[in-house]
Design a protein around this motif. Structure first.
Motif, short mmCIF file in Angstrom:
data_model
loop_
_atom_site.label_atom_id
_atom_site.label_comp_id
_atom_site.label_asym_id
_atom_site.label_seq_id
_atom_site.Cartn_x
_atom_site.Cartn_y
_atom_site.Cartn_z
N GLY A 19 7.04 3.51 2.43
CA GLY A 19 5.77 3.30 1.60
C GLY A 19 5.77 4.28 0.52
N VAL A 20 7.01 4.27 -0.15
CA VAL A 20 6.98 5.19 -1.35
C VAL A 20 7.65 4.26 -2.43
CG1 VAL A 20 7.90 7.26 -2.86
CG2 VAL A 20 7.05 7.37 -0.31
N ALA A 21 7.28 4.05 -3.46
CA ALA A 21 8.02 3.08 -4.73
C ALA A 21 8.50 4.01 -5.72
CB ALA A 21 6.72 2.20 -5.33
N LYS A 69 0.72 -1.09 -0.02
CA LYS A 69 -0.03 0.06 0.06
C LYS A 69 0.99 1.27 -0.04
CE LYS A 69 -3.99 -2.28 2.21
NZ LYS A 69 -3.69 -3.69 1.91
N ALA A 70 1.90 1.21 -0.96
CA ALA A 70 2.80 2.54 -0.97
C ALA A 70 2.48 3.12 -2.03
CB ALA A 70 4.10 1.79 -1.33
N ILE A 71 2.81 4.69 -1.95
CA ILE A 71 2.61 5.49 -2.82
C ILE A 71 3.42 5.31 -4.03
CG2 ILE A 71 2.64 8.21 -3.33
CD1 ILE A 71 2.47 8.55 -0.49
N ASP A 97 2.28 15.38 -2.33
CA ASP A 97 2.66 16.00 -0.90
C ASP A 97 2.82 14.85 -0.02
OD1 ASP A 97 2.35 18.40 -2.20
OD2 ASP A 97 0.48 18.92 -1.43
N ALA A 98 2.13 13.80 0.11
CA ALA A 98 2.09 12.77 0.74
C ALA A 98 3.26 12.15 0.74
CB ALA A 98 0.89 11.99 0.55
N ALA A 99 3.91 11.82 -0.69
CA ALA A 99 5.20 11.25 -0.97
C ALA A 99 6.10 12.06 -0.27
CB ALA A 99 5.23 10.85 -2.37
N ALA A 100 6.25 13.13 -0.80
CA ALA A 100 7.23 14.32 -0.20
C ALA A 100 7.38 14.32 1.45
CB ALA A 100 7.05 15.63 -0.51
N GLU A 101 6.20 14.26 1.99
CA GLU A 101 6.13 14.08 3.48
C GLU A 101 6.80 12.94 4.05
OE1 GLU A 101 3.03 14.07 7.24
OE2 GLU A 101 2.26 14.33 5.06
#
Length: 386
Positions: free
Chosen positions: A346-348, A31-33, A377-381
């Protein structure tokens, strides 16, 4: 009689599932971005969708002409003339294909003979090498060095042998985000002018270019375009990668050979989609004209979001990809780092080494910013927490 099933000898024994498929599957599992595979997480223009539905409702559901519907080829010719100051013949020099990948494959198959040498620039898109191998060609790779990823033209000249047949280039360049300049095309022509060498110019990101002087195309070079194939993609331009509609532009004699391959690969391309795209080019040209600003805003937002992170973001002049150096974060190799990033953060992302044949010692990953603002924005965070 033996019932043992026959297993064919592979023509591509080294190939397995692509890293793009692997990372997207891993992103889904955890469930990663997903900033790995290069596709938008937003839809294309509603007007274009409506035109597709209209053409379906009007019965445009049978085979299109093998070369592409006439209205689309004419619209492509008009756009090419506006952009590059030269209008190709819509009947003999433009071929609509099932995505850019088919255009690349058909072009390589048409031009490369067994034993021919093909030069490409690493990092390079993963579809080039298999197509060259299946045609019996020999791939010669010229490494491009970060952060600029510029071609060393003296090294290029050293690769040219009597068997050199084709040069494959990509601008704007996936994965580095760099672009060729008009000077690069001048240098290329100077190197091959006296040789029987063709050029395959992968320009699928032609409208996603942020360079000061805009996109430099092989079609704008008077001499090169007489022996070149330029490939483009509507999926990139209109955020509809699943439609798989692209095209190539080449002189009539070259186009005739490409069409022979295209005819027995797909024969023709989705009819209502072609008609809808023709309408879009004719009635809504502001879409592709405004595309650089559209993606520049996404790039700048994501770069700003990563400013507080420990990643070093490399310059991006085109495409919808950023390269980021993670040397300050981890000593892992880039493949391992991308797996860890997906599973634990959680980031691919995509490791840059998969675009290269030789060992790639740099710690660089590719991140796709063709995403909604909330996604970026969510990935950068998450990335800023490392």
């Amino acid at each position: 009689m033996s019932s043992t099933p026959l297993v064919p000898e592979s023509k591509l024994p080294a190939l397995g599932t692509t890293i793009f498929t692997q990372m997207s599957a891993l992103a889904q599992q955890h469930k990663a971005i997903n900033l790995s595979q290069g596709f938008p997480d937003f839809d294309g223009p509603p007007w274009l969708q409506q035109r597709l539905a209209w053409h379906v409702s009007q019965g445009a559901n049978q085979y299109a002409p093998m070369t592409g519907v006439a209205s689309l080829r004419s619209a492509i010719a008009d756009k090419t003339a506006e952009l590059y100051g030269w209008r190709p013949d819509a009947d003999s020099e433009i071929t609509v294909t099932a995505g850019a990948t088919e255009a690349l494959y058909a072009s390589i198959t048409a031009l490369v003979r067994p034993g021919d040498e093909v030069i490409c620039f690493d990092p390079s898109y993963d579809s080039y090498a298999p197509a060259v191998a299946l045609a019996g060609g020999i791939l010669r790779r010229l490494p491009l060095q970060p952060p600029a990823f510029r071609v060393d033209w003296s090294q290029f000249a050293g690769l040219l042998s009597a068997r050199a047949r084709l040069v494959i280039l990509n601008t704007p360049h996936n994965p580095s985000g760099t672009v060729w300049l008009a000077e690069d095309f001048r240098q290329l022509w100077q190197a091959i002018a006296e040789r029987e060498i063709y050029v395959l110019s992968d320009e699928v990101y032609e409208h996603i270019c942020f360079a000061r002087d805009g996109h430099a195309s092989v079609l704008a070079h008077n001499e090169l375009r007489q022996r070149a194939i330029a490939v483009s993609s509507f999926g990139k331009t209109f955020h509809m990668t699943g439609w798989k509609v692209g095209y190539c532009v080449a002189p009539a004699a070259i186009s005739a050979e490409v069409r022979k391959i295209h005819q027995y690969l797909t024969f023709s391309v989705n009819t209502p989609a072609q008609l809808a795209l023709a309408d879009m080019l004719n009635d809504q040209p502001q879409h592709w004209r405004e595309l650089p600003d559209f993606y520049r805003a996404k790039r700048d937002r994501f770069v700003q979001g990563l400013a507080a992170s420990r990643f070093e973001v490399l310059p991006c002049e085109g495409t919808y990809f950023l390269l980021a150096d993670y040397s300050a974060i981890s000593d892992l190799d880039d493949v391992s780092f991308c797996r860890w990033l997906t599973e634990q953060v959680g980031v691919a992302a995509i490791p840059l080494s998969v675009f290269c044949a030789e060992p790639f010692p740099h710690r660089l990953i590719r991140l796709c910013f063709a995403k909604q603002e909330a996604t970026l924005d969510a990935a950068a965070e998450r990335l800023c927490q490392l």
